[in-house]
Design an enzyme around this catalytic site. Structure first.
Site, PDB file in Angstrom:
ATOM      1  N   LEU A   1       0.831  -1.202   0.000  1.00  0.00           N
ATOM      2  CA  LEU A   1       0.000   0.000   0.000  1.00  0.00           C
ATOM      3  C   LEU A   1       0.872   1.262   0.000  1.00  0.00           C
ATOM      4  O   LEU A   1       0.577   2.242  -0.670  1.00  0.00           O
ATOM      5  CB  LEU A   1      -0.940  -0.003   1.215  1.00  0.00           C
TER       6      LEU A   1
ATOM      7  N   CYS B   1       5.890   3.935   7.640  1.00  0.00           N
ATOM      8  CA  CYS B   1       5.919   2.776   8.526  1.00  0.00           C
ATOM      9  C   CYS B   1       7.193   2.804   9.357  1.00  0.00           C
ATOM     10  O   CYS B   1       8.187   3.387   8.947  1.00  0.00           O
ATOM     11  CB  CYS B   1       5.919   1.490   7.708  1.00  0.00           C
TER      12      CYS B   1
ATOM     13  N   ASP C   1      18.702  12.429  24.313  1.00  0.00           N
ATOM     14  CA  ASP C   1      17.415  12.793  23.707  1.00  0.00           C
ATOM     15  C   ASP C   1      16.265  12.014  24.319  1.00  0.00           C
ATOM     16  O   ASP C   1      16.342  10.794  24.449  1.00  0.00           O
ATOM     17  CB  ASP C   1      17.430  12.464  22.204  1.00  0.00           C
TER      18      ASP C   1
ATOM     19  N   GLU D   1       4.896  10.760  25.259  1.00  0.00           N
ATOM     20  CA  GLU D   1       3.937   9.823  24.682  1.00  0.00           C
ATOM     21  C   GLU D   1       3.804   8.553  25.513  1.00  0.00           C
ATOM     22  O   GLU D   1       2.879   7.773  25.292  1.00  0.00           O
ATOM     23  CB  GLU D   1       4.303   9.498  23.235  1.00  0.00           C
TER      24      GLU D   1
ATOM     25  N   HIS E   1      16.750  16.710  24.820  1.00  0.00           N
ATOM     26  CA  HIS E   1      15.959  17.305  23.742  1.00  0.00           C
ATOM     27  C   HIS E   1      14.602  16.607  23.683  1.00  0.00           C
ATOM     28  O   HIS E   1      14.509  15.390  23.788  1.00  0.00           O
ATOM     29  CB  HIS E   1      16.694  17.146  22.408  1.00  0.00           C
TER      30      HIS E   1
ATOM     31  N   CYS F   1      10.757  16.928  21.448  1.00  0.00           N
ATOM     32  CA  CYS F   1      10.048  17.673  20.416  1.00  0.00           C
ATOM     33  C   CYS F   1       8.603  17.176  20.355  1.00  0.00           C
ATOM     34  O   CYS F   1       8.287  16.118  20.846  1.00  0.00           O
ATOM     35  CB  CYS F   1      10.735  17.510  19.079  1.00  0.00           C
TER      36      CYS F   1
ATOM     37  N   GLU G   1      10.841  21.942  20.883  1.00  0.00           N
ATOM     38  CA  GLU G   1      10.236  22.456  19.655  1.00  0.00           C
ATOM     39  C   GLU G   1       9.290  23.604  20.001  1.00  0.00           C
ATOM     40  O   GLU G   1       8.367  23.432  20.780  1.00  0.00           O
ATOM     41  CB  GLU G   1       9.449  21.340  18.972  1.00  0.00           C
TER      42      GLU G   1
ATOM     43  N   HIS H   1      10.887  20.680   9.883  1.00  0.00           N
ATOM     44  CA  HIS H   1      10.042  19.757   9.111  1.00  0.00           C
ATOM     45  C   HIS H   1       9.720  20.295   7.737  1.00  0.00           C
ATOM     46  O   HIS H   1       9.095  19.628   6.942  1.00  0.00           O
ATOM     47  CB  HIS H   1       8.742  19.478   9.874  1.00  0.00           C
TER      48      HIS H   1
HETATM   49  N1  GLN Z   1      19.562  13.808  18.026  1.00  0.00           N
HETATM   50  C1  GLN Z   1      18.465  13.436  17.201  1.00  0.00           C
HETATM   51  C2  GLN Z   1      18.597  14.087  15.846  1.00  0.00           C
HETATM   52  O1  GLN Z   1      19.086  15.164  15.759  1.00  0.00           O
HETATM   53  C3  GLN Z   1      17.148  13.813  17.837  1.00  0.00           C
HETATM   54  C4  GLN Z   1      15.970  13.375  16.983  1.00  0.00           C
HETATM   55  C5  GLN Z   1      14.597  13.535  17.613  1.00  0.00           C
HETATM   56  O2  GLN Z   1      14.355  14.352  18.432  1.00  0.00           O
HETATM   57  N2  GLN Z   1      13.647  12.751  17.204  1.00  0.00           N
HETATM   58  O3  GLN Z   1      18.208  13.556  14.837  1.00  0.00           O
HETATM   59 ZN    ZN Z   2      13.426  16.282  17.997  1.00  0.00          ZN
END
Ligand code: GLN
Ligand code: ZN
Length: 758
Positions: free
Chosen positions: A18, A521, A604, A610, A646, A648, A670, A699
């Site tokens: 798909l 996916c 990270d 989530e 980090h 996001c 973010e 993005h």
């Molecule tokens: N250190 C990772 C990167 O820069 C962090 C990615 C993320 O936050 N999903 O790709």
């Molecule tokens: Zn990120």
């Protein structure tokens, strides 16, 4: 006779057919007809597969070209005005514009917002409603797919997302009350159900997963009204499907609703069975969710059987069904495609097909078929080998976890003191600039990895390539004047897989794809055993990169909660225990990086939020161990070593205390898409440590200019003390190209300079 039923099947296809068809269509290389042909062939194949595996009842309308919540919104004509003309002229194009946005010939439509489907890694599109919203039946997908199945001799049970969950999963753009739309929505549901009945559907599975969440009085009233209204319409019988947790306080409500059957999740919540049996109305059908639809392990069939027998003692067989806990959407299709897995691990796993086979065995055993005994015997043996395997249980790991009390989860000094020590060591300017870690994963980088993996390139070839890429990246960062550098992560395929491959306890599939959103996916690693780090994982690249420059080089690790969250995790011990093992392995890595002279280390945790349980009462416990695990990883270092984290896509309000308790010296988040709104939580909380609010959205290929980023930083500077602020993008740059990365980062550095001299 107890029947074996399924609630939903993966759509994407074992070979991601798909995905290929969708992407070919989007590129304009396939006609709508070709796309629909692939979709139809997949549906047919999957119905057949489910019957072959032993299902008596198979679902239809569980298929979707993109997402089932979007399908529901589309079918109900809940289409925002900006798409309407297109959707009327070309429904398929309109549908995909809602899903993905559309930029063409001067048209610029942005997509619906996407968010996680409960606590899964599947993303659904959030319907946009407003106070004047009207509904009508716009398409007949549900009926068409039912008839399509019928023509193939398949008497399928259609699946609809229920009206209350539909509204609760939607948002209103004008801040009006979603549930106020129920009165307008119900006649359309009644018509929908009527059409399914006319087409010959005896039963409909109506999904109301919101019933396992905390509901308020308005929500409960909406449920009563919705099902009360639908009760008096000419419709098929309704199986009210609940999953992802226990009904708990909503059980009384669920059984009071005038429907004909109830599905309950007995994998996440086996303890609810007796209460469900006590409350079940006398004529209700009960569907027992006995096989885990969220994970890949073979079921402990004896345990499942014992649960089912308890039900069988009180409900006659004609009213009982055995089923997966939820739709099988969240697992890959067939384990037999995995020919490269170690044979023992292979034997412990069940994908969608195997899960239906397990249900068949359970059904047969409950129906008294002798043939089930030998199958149960085999299953028992498999389960036992897993339970006893030396690959799963490593005494040294157990001993380390048991001794955790002696491990420092507290940095040596307070943040205030560390700050002074770090300022002395690094002497950074105000508004220090950095990036989140990855730099563009270009075609060349991916090709190099493929050559290496296929054996075309030797270790030395690949190493030389990576060294050259890393050096180029370091030189670039020096040139544009970034303050804290990164090595670029060129050696990494994926931020979890890269670590999983180097840790004991993880296995990898070749075809174990699950849908994340649309055609996208993921192939989660399988975390099957005790986690141990046989050797340093990242030190080689960080040390090399640091050797190229006098600027501080930031070491880059994926945090324990994120590794856990993005894997299929073992189900034979609490998630917290598994997470602690990962945390200890990462702690060793952090200390090795420090010993190698790396003074800034980023851990990270983009998946921390989530992992929040669906019920609020369970948040505290989760956040406690999640924070503890981060601190296990991070807290061993000296005051002079600066720990970053980090996150996001996070909504921080609910977890602010936990984020602060992680006690990272710097957090990057973010914020650019929300124009710094996300920062509010930090300001309100008076978050004390360093913060890098992302100043540009990675993005999108769009390059923001200096003025734009300066303005965002000024906005942040107006609410936070200058000493706290860092300057960085929203996330890693791996999906971007070099030209836009160069331009955007140079502009970002200028923005920081502008603020320093302001
Ligand atoms: N250190 C990772 C990167 O820069 C962090 C990615 C993320 O936050 N999903 O790709
Ligand atoms: Zn990120």
């Amino acid at each position: 006779m107890i029947t074996v039923s399924n609630l939903g099947f993966p759509r994407i296809g074992a070979k991601r057919e798909l995905k290929r068809a969708l992407e070919a269509y989007w590129r304009g290389e396939a006609t709508p007809q070709q796309l629909q042909d692939t979709a139809r062939a997949l549906r047919e194949r999957h119905w057949k597969l489910q019957y072959e595996a032993g299902a008596d009842v198979v679902p239809c309308n569980d298929f979707s070209l993109y997402d089932h919540v979007l399908d529901t919104a589309f079918a109900l004509d809940a289409i925002p005005d900006r798409y309407r003309a297109l959707a009327d002229a070309d429904p398929l194009a309109g549908y995909f514009a809602l899903a993905r946005g559309l930029q063409k010939d001067g048209v610029d439509l942005h997509a619906l917002e996407m968010t996680k489907w409960f606590d899964t890694n599947y993303h659904y599109l959030v319907p946009e409603l407003h106070a004047q919203q009207s509904f009508r039946l716009r398409d007949d997908k549900a009926v068409d797919e039912f008839l399509e199945a019928k023509a193939l001799g398949v008497d399928a049970r259609p699946v609809l997302l229920g009206p209350v969950s539909f509204l609760l999963l939607s948002k209103t753009v004008d801040g009006s009350d979603r549930l106020a739309l129920l009165d307008r929505l119900l006649p359309v549901y009644a018509e929908w159900l009527g059409r399914l009945r006319d087409a010959g559907a005896a039963w409909v599975q109506i999904d109301e997963p919101c019933l396992v969440q905390d509901l308020d009085d308005d929500d409960r009233a909406a449920y009563r009204k919705a099902y009360g209204t639908l009760a008096i319409t000419a419709r098929p019988k309704l199986l009210l499907a609940t999953y992802f947790g226990a009904l708990e306080g909503n059980l009384a409500l669920a059984v009071e609703l005038p429907v004909e059957g109830l599905h309950v999740d007995l994998v996440r919540a086996p303890e609810q069975l007796d209460a469900v049996l006590d409350a079940l109305p006398p004529r209700h059908v009960l569907s027992l969710g006995l096989v885990d639809g969220r994970n890949v392990w073979r079921t402990d069939l004896d345990r499942a059987l014992a649960l089912a027998e308890r039900a069988q003692a009180r409900v006659d067989a004609g009213r009982l069904q055995v089923a997966p806990s939820c739709s099988l959407l969240h697992v890959p299709i067939d384990i037999t495609l995995e020919t490269a897995l170690p044979f023992d691990i292979h034997a412990w796993l069940a994908f969608a097909r195997q899960k239906i086979e397990e249900l068949r065995t359970l059904g047969d055993a409950l129906n008294g078929l002798r043939s089930a005994h030998s199958t149960l015997e085999v299953a028992r043996e498999r389960y036992e080998t897993r339970r006893r395997s030396a690959k799963v249980h490593r005494p040294d790991v157990a001993a380390r976890v048991a001794a955790l009390d002696a491990v420092d989860t507290q940095r040596k000094s307070s943040y205030a003191q560390r700050r002074i020590a770090q300022a002395r060591r690094f002497d950074l300017p105000s508004f220090p600039t950095t990036t989140i870690g990855s730099f563009p994963q270009t075609q060349a980088v991916r090709e190099a990895r493929a050559k290496y993996k296929s054996g075309k390139w030797s270790d030395a070839d690949y190493d030389a390539f990576l060294e050259a890429e890393t050096e180029r990246c370091v030189r670039f960062q020096e040139e544009i004047g970034l303050d804290v550098l990164v090595h670029g992560e060129f050696e990494r395929n994926d931020m979890v897989e890269y670590f999983g491959e180097q840790l004991d306890g993880f296995a990898f599939t070749k075809h174990g794809w699950v849908q994340s959103y649309g055609s996208r996916c993921v192939k989660p690693p399988i975390l099957y055993g005790d986690v141990r780090r046989p050797a340093p994982m990242t030190v080689r690249w960080s040390r090399y990169a640091q050797s190229l420059t006098d600027k501080p080089m930031k070491g880059m690790l994926t945090g324990p909660v994120t590794v856990l969250q993005w894997s299929f995790v073992r189900d034979d011990q609490p998630r917290a225990s598994t997470c602690r093992q990962i945390a200890l392995a990462l702690r060793d890595e952090v200390l090795d990086l420090e010993a190698a002279g790396i003074g800034v280390i980023q851990i990270d945790e983009p998946a921390l939020r989530e992992g929040l349980p669906l019920r609020r009462v369970q948040w505290r416990a989760y956040l406690d161990w999640a924070v503890e695990c981060f601190r296990i990883s991070a807290a061993g270092v000296a005051d002079e070593t600066q720990v970053h984290t980090h996150m996001c896509y996070s909504e921080f309000n609910d977890i602010m205390e936990a984020v602060a308790a992680m006690d990272a010296d710097v957090i990057s988040i973010e914020t650019s898409r929300s124009r710094m709104e996300l920062l509010d939580a930090f300001v309100r909380f008076r978050y004390p440590n360093g913060i890098g609010p992302g100043v540009y959205d990675i993005h999108s290929p769009r390059v923001p200019d200096t003025t734009e980023m300066t303005a965002l930083l000024q906005k942040a500077g107006a609410v936070l003390p200058t000493e706290q602020l860092w300057v960085n993008p929203d996330c890693g740059l791996k999906t971007r190209g070099w030209p836009e990365t160069r331009a955007a980062l140079a502009a970002m550095v200028s923005a920081a300079h502008a603020l320093r001299t302001a």
